[in-house]
Design an enzyme around this catalytic site. Structure first.
Site, PDB file in Angstrom:
ATOM      1  N   LYS A 118       0.874  -1.180   0.000  1.00 28.89           N
ATOM      2  CA  LYS A 118       0.000   0.000   0.000  1.00 28.89           C
ATOM      3  C   LYS A 118       0.902   1.218   0.000  1.00 28.89           C
ATOM      4  O   LYS A 118       2.039   1.159   0.464  1.00 28.89           O
ATOM      5  CB  LYS A 118      -0.884   0.022   1.256  1.00 28.89           C
ATOM      6  CG  LYS A 118      -2.178   0.766   1.061  1.00 28.89           C
ATOM      7  CD  LYS A 118      -3.203  -0.107   0.385  1.00 28.89           C
ATOM      8  CE  LYS A 118      -4.438   0.663  -0.013  1.00 28.89           C
ATOM      9  NZ  LYS A 118      -5.518  -0.254  -0.418  1.00 28.89           N
ATOM     10  N   ASP A 158      -6.779   4.092  -4.771  1.00 30.70           N
ATOM     11  CA  ASP A 158      -7.472   3.853  -3.497  1.00 30.70           C
ATOM     12  C   ASP A 158      -8.188   5.181  -3.211  1.00 30.70           C
ATOM     13  O   ASP A 158      -8.417   5.962  -4.152  1.00 30.70           O
ATOM     14  CB  ASP A 158      -6.477   3.456  -2.389  1.00 30.70           C
ATOM     15  CG  ASP A 158      -7.170   2.919  -1.141  1.00 30.70           C
ATOM     16  OD1 ASP A 158      -7.591   1.755  -1.143  1.00 30.70           O
ATOM     17  OD2 ASP A 158      -7.311   3.672  -0.153  1.00 30.70           O
ATOM     18  N   GLY A 230     -20.439   6.836   1.504  1.00 33.70           N
ATOM     19  CA  GLY A 230     -19.468   7.296   0.519  1.00 33.70           C
ATOM     20  C   GLY A 230     -20.134   7.628  -0.800  1.00 33.70           C
ATOM     21  O   GLY A 230     -21.309   7.302  -1.024  1.00 33.70           O
ATOM     22  N   PHE A 231     -19.373   8.298  -1.672  1.00 33.66           N
ATOM     23  CA  PHE A 231     -19.864   8.534  -3.033  1.00 33.66           C
ATOM     24  C   PHE A 231     -18.697   8.522  -4.023  1.00 33.66           C
ATOM     25  O   PHE A 231     -18.753   9.095  -5.090  1.00 33.66           O
ATOM     26  CB  PHE A 231     -20.664   9.846  -3.121  1.00 33.66           C
ATOM     27  CG  PHE A 231     -19.913  11.080  -2.698  1.00 33.66           C
ATOM     28  CD1 PHE A 231     -19.170  11.802  -3.623  1.00 33.66           C
ATOM     29  CD2 PHE A 231     -19.938  11.507  -1.379  1.00 33.66           C
ATOM     30  CE1 PHE A 231     -18.467  12.936  -3.236  1.00 33.66           C
ATOM     31  CE2 PHE A 231     -19.240  12.640  -0.988  1.00 33.66           C
ATOM     32  CZ  PHE A 231     -18.494  13.357  -1.918  1.00 33.66           C
ATOM     33  N   ASN A 233     -15.453   6.107  -5.973  1.00 35.82           N
ATOM     34  CA  ASN A 233     -15.437   5.056  -6.994  1.00 35.82           C
ATOM     35  C   ASN A 233     -16.100   3.762  -6.515  1.00 35.82           C
ATOM     36  O   ASN A 233     -16.872   3.140  -7.247  1.00 35.82           O
ATOM     37  CB  ASN A 233     -13.973   4.799  -7.396  1.00 35.82           C
ATOM     38  CG  ASN A 233     -13.852   3.594  -8.284  1.00 35.82           C
ATOM     39  OD1 ASN A 233     -14.464   3.532  -9.338  1.00 35.82           O
ATOM     40  ND2 ASN A 233     -13.098   2.605  -7.835  1.00 35.82           N
ATOM     41  N   VAL A 234     -15.818   3.369  -5.286  1.00 38.47           N
ATOM     42  CA  VAL A 234     -16.348   2.096  -4.786  1.00 38.47           C
ATOM     43  C   VAL A 234     -17.868   2.184  -4.598  1.00 38.47           C
ATOM     44  O   VAL A 234     -18.615   1.310  -5.052  1.00 38.47           O
ATOM     45  CB  VAL A 234     -15.636   1.697  -3.473  1.00 38.47           C
ATOM     46  CG1 VAL A 234     -16.261   0.446  -2.882  1.00 38.47           C
ATOM     47  CG2 VAL A 234     -14.148   1.478  -3.723  1.00 38.47           C
ATOM     48  N   ALA A 235     -18.326   3.264  -3.961  1.00 35.27           N
ATOM     49  CA  ALA A 235     -19.764   3.454  -3.755  1.00 35.27           C
ATOM     50  C   ALA A 235     -20.485   3.537  -5.107  1.00 35.27           C
ATOM     51  O   ALA A 235     -21.573   2.962  -5.283  1.00 35.27           O
ATOM     52  CB  ALA A 235     -20.019   4.723  -2.943  1.00 35.27           C
ATOM     53  N   TRP A 236     -19.859   4.207  -6.064  1.00 36.32           N
ATOM     54  CA  TRP A 236     -20.451   4.351  -7.412  1.00 36.32           C
ATOM     55  C   TRP A 236     -20.730   2.981  -8.047  1.00 36.32           C
ATOM     56  O   TRP A 236     -21.837   2.718  -8.536  1.00 36.32           O
ATOM     57  CB  TRP A 236     -19.490   5.184  -8.277  1.00 36.32           C
ATOM     58  CG  TRP A 236     -19.775   5.163  -9.740  1.00 36.32           C
ATOM     59  CD1 TRP A 236     -20.779   5.823 -10.383  1.00 36.32           C
ATOM     60  CD2 TRP A 236     -19.032   4.443 -10.747  1.00 36.32           C
ATOM     61  NE1 TRP A 236     -20.716   5.559 -11.726  1.00 36.32           N
ATOM     62  CE2 TRP A 236     -19.662   4.725 -11.986  1.00 36.32           C
ATOM     63  CE3 TRP A 236     -17.912   3.618 -10.731  1.00 36.32           C
ATOM     64  CZ2 TRP A 236     -19.193   4.190 -13.186  1.00 36.32           C
ATOM     65  CZ3 TRP A 236     -17.446   3.082 -11.929  1.00 36.32           C
ATOM     66  CH2 TRP A 236     -18.085   3.374 -13.135  1.00 36.32           C
TER      67      TRP A 236
HETATM   68  O1  2IT Z   1      -7.897  -1.765  -1.294  1.00 39.95           O
HETATM   69  C1  2IT Z   1      -7.715  -2.247  -2.434  1.00 39.95           C
HETATM   70  O2  2IT Z   1      -7.802  -3.452  -2.658  1.00 39.95           O
HETATM   71  C2  2IT Z   1      -7.395  -1.319  -3.516  1.00 39.95           C
HETATM   72  N1  2IT Z   1      -7.317  -0.131  -3.271  1.00 39.95           N
HETATM   73  C3  2IT Z   1      -7.117  -1.829  -4.911  1.00 39.95           C
HETATM   74  C4  2IT Z   1      -5.709  -2.257  -5.052  1.00 39.95           C
HETATM   75  C5  2IT Z   1      -5.304  -2.667  -6.450  1.00 39.95           C
HETATM   76  O3  2IT Z   1      -4.096  -2.933  -6.618  1.00 39.95           O
HETATM   77  O4  2IT Z   1      -6.135  -2.706  -7.344  1.00 39.95           O
END
Ligand code: 2IT
Length: 441
Positions: A118, A158, A230-231, A233-236
Site C-alpha cells: 500500500k 485507493d 461514501g460517493f 469510486n467504490v460506492a459508485w
Molecule cells: O484496497 C484495495 O484493494 C485497492 N485499493 C485496490 C488495489 C489494487 O491494486 O487494485
C-alpha cells in the site's frame, strides 16, 4: 500483540488490523507447530520494507507545498507487491501498514499470485484544481518510480486516487524510466492498457459476494433496501450493481451528512456521483441540490441512520461504530457487507455477529477490485484486451471462489458461517504456506 503494542504505540489502525487476524487464526496456528518454529506470525506482521519520501510541488498561487509520500511493501511471498495508493490528509505510516497488512490476505484470497503493498501521501485532494492534482502526481512519481516495476510492485488507486491520478502518475513514470510497457500501474484508461470494468470492479465484486452470502442464507437481493456510505469510486460501482440486481439504494453519504433517497438511486444520480468525485468538493449535499425532488440532505448524519435491509460501508476505515450497528439493527437491518477496508469497528462486528446480523469483512467483500487489477496485469503481460463479458465472468468466478473459501474455513460447529474467521484463516494459510516453503528469509 503485547510486543507489537510496546513497539508501535499509537499505531492504532495497524494494531487493530493485526489483532483481528491473530484472533481468527489462533486455533489453526496452534495446530501447526511448523509455523511456530519458523516464526511465521512474527515475520508476517512486519512489512518487508517501507519507503518514505518528501514530495514538493507548487500550488496554483505559486506557493511551494511539501507533503510526505510512502510505499509500504508488505509481503511478497505469493507474488509481486500489489496494492493501491491513498491520497488523504490523514495518511500516516500506521494507516498504510494496516492497509498493506490487509492487502496481503485479501490478495491471497483472490486466487491470483499477488503480494501485498500500500502507499500514498498526506496530500489532501479536497479543493485542489486539476492542475494541482497533476503537479502533485508528477512530483510523487519523481520518487516512487524507483520503488516500483511491473514484476516488482504494481500500485493502483485507493481513496483519493482514481483514473485521472493513475493517468498523471503513469505519464510521469514513462518519462522518468523510459519504459513504455503498460504493466506498472493498474486502473489505467481503456485506451492505454486499462482493463474494461476495473473502475466498476470493487463495487460489482462486492455485490456478487453479497449475492452469494444471501443465497447461502436462503435470501435474495431483489427488492431489498440498501444504505451505502461514501460517493467515490467504490460506492459508485456498488450503487450501479445493487440497482441492476433490483435492490433500492435509499442512502449515500459523505463527510458532510447523508442523502436520503426514498425512491432509490436512479442511473442519472449514479452517473452524477462521478462528477461529484471529480469536483474535489467532497460534499454529498451536491446530490440533493442537483436532484431536489428525489434526494433529501440531512447534515451531520450517517448512512446508518437510514432504515435499510442491507448496509454497505464503502467509505473509510472505522466508519461504522457499535452505536451505528445498534441503530441499524433497531431499524431492521439484517445484513452488513463491509466494502471499505476495515470499515467496521471491532465493537460493531461483534454486535452484528452476536445479534443475528449477517456480516462479511472487507478483505473478502472488496477483493474484486484488486482481483480485476490482477486481470489487468494478465492482459498487459499478454499484450491484449479482453471484452467486458470475459472480465465480468472472471470476476464472478473469483468472487464465488472467495465466498467458498470463507465457507470452507469459517463454518462453525453449529453450522453458521463466521466470514471474518473464514477470510482470515483462508488468506493466512496461503501466505503462511508460501512463506514456509521459501525458507527463512
Ligand atoms: O484496497 C484495495 O484493494 C485497492 N485499493 C485496490 C488495489 C489494487 O491494486 O487494485
Amino acid at each position: 500483540m503485547a510486543k507489537l503494542q510496546a513497539k508501535y504505540p499509537g499505531e492504532s489502525e495497524y494494531l487493530q488490523a493485526v489483532q483481528e487476524v491473530l484472533e481468527s487464526i489462533e486455533p489453526v496456528y496452534n495446530q501447526h507447530p511448523e509455523f511456530e518454529a519458523a516464526k511465521i506470525v512474527e515475520r508476517m506482521v512486519e512489512p518487508d520494507r517501507i519507503f518514505t519520501f518528501r514530495v514538493t510541488w507548487i500550488d496554483d498561487r505559486g506557493e511551494v507545498q511539501t507533503n510526505l509520500g510512502y510505499r509500504v511493501q508488505f509481503n511478497s511471498a505469493i507474488g509481486p507487491y500489489k496494492g493501491g495508493l491513498r491520497f488523504h490528509r490523514a495518511v500516516t505510516p500506521s494507516m498504510l501498514k494496516f492497509l498493506g497488512f490487509e492487502q496481503t490476505f485479501k490478495n491471497a484470497l483472490t486466487t491470483l499470485p499477488m503480494g501485498g503493498a500500500k502507499g500514498g501521501s498526506d496530500f489532501d485532494p479536497v479543493g485542489k484544481s486539476d492542475a494541482e492534482i497533476m503537479r502533485f502526481c508528477q512530483a510523487f512519481m519523481l520518487e516512487l518510480w524507483r520503488c516500483v516495476g511491473p514484476d516488482q510492485d504494481i500500485p493502483a488507486g485507493d481513496v483519493g486516487v482514481g483514473g485521472r491520478e493513475i493517468g498523471y502518475l503513469n505519464g510521469m513514470y514513462q518519462k522518468l524510466s523510459r519504459q513504455y510497457h503498460t504493466g506498472v500501474l493498474t486502473g489505467k484508461g481503456e485506451t492505454w492498457g486499462g482493463s474494461i470494468l476495473r473502475p466498476e470492479a470493487t463495487g460489482f465484486g462486492a455485490l456478487y459476494f453479497t449475492q452469494h452470502l444471501l443465497h447461502k442464507a436462503g435470501k435474495d437481493i431483489a427488492g431489498k433496501t440498501v444504505a451505502i456510505s461514501g460517493f467515490g469510486n467504490v460506492a459508485w460501482g456498488a450503487v450501479k450493481k445493487a440497482t441492476q440486481l433490483g435492490a433500492k439504494v435509499v442512502a449515500i453519504s459523505g463527510p458532510d451528512g447523508v442523502c436520503v433517497v426514498p425512491g432509490g438511486m436512479t442511473p442519472e444520480m449514479n452517473d452524477y456521483m462521478l462528477e461529484m468525485r471529480a469536483s474535489n468538493r467532497n460534499m454529498v449535499e451536491d446530490m440533493a441540490v442537483k436532484f431536489p425532488d428525489k434526494a433529501r440532505f440531512e447534515a451531520g448524519k450517517k448512512a446508518w441512520s437510514v432504515p435499510c435491509d442491507i448496509a454497505l460501508p464503502c467509505a473509510f476505515q472505522n466508519e461504522l461504530s457499535e452505536e451505528d450497528a445498534k441503530e441499524l439493527k433497531a431499524n431492521g437491518c439484517w445484513c452488513c457487507c463491509e466494502v471499505s477496508n476495515m470499515g467496521c469497528q471491532p465493537g460493531a462486528i461483534h454486535y452484528f455477529q452476536n445479534n443475528g446480523v449477517l456480516f462479511a469483512p472487507g478483505k473478502a467483500v472488496n477483493a474484486g477490485g484488486v482481483a480485476t487489477s490482477g486481470l489487468e496485469m494478465t492482459q498487459n503481460a499478454a499484450h491484449l484486451s479482453w471484452t467486458a463479458k470475459e472480465v465480468d465472468e472472471r470476476l464472478h468466478q473469483i468472487m464465488e471462489s472467495i465466498h467458498e473459501q470463507c465457507v470452507q474455513f469459517g463454518t462453525q460447529p453449529d453450522g453458521s458461517i463466521d466470514y471474518v474467521k473464514g477470510a482470515n484463516i483462508a488468506g493466512f494459510m496461503k501466505v503462511a504456506t508460501a512463506m514456509l516453503e521459501q525458507g527463512i528469509i
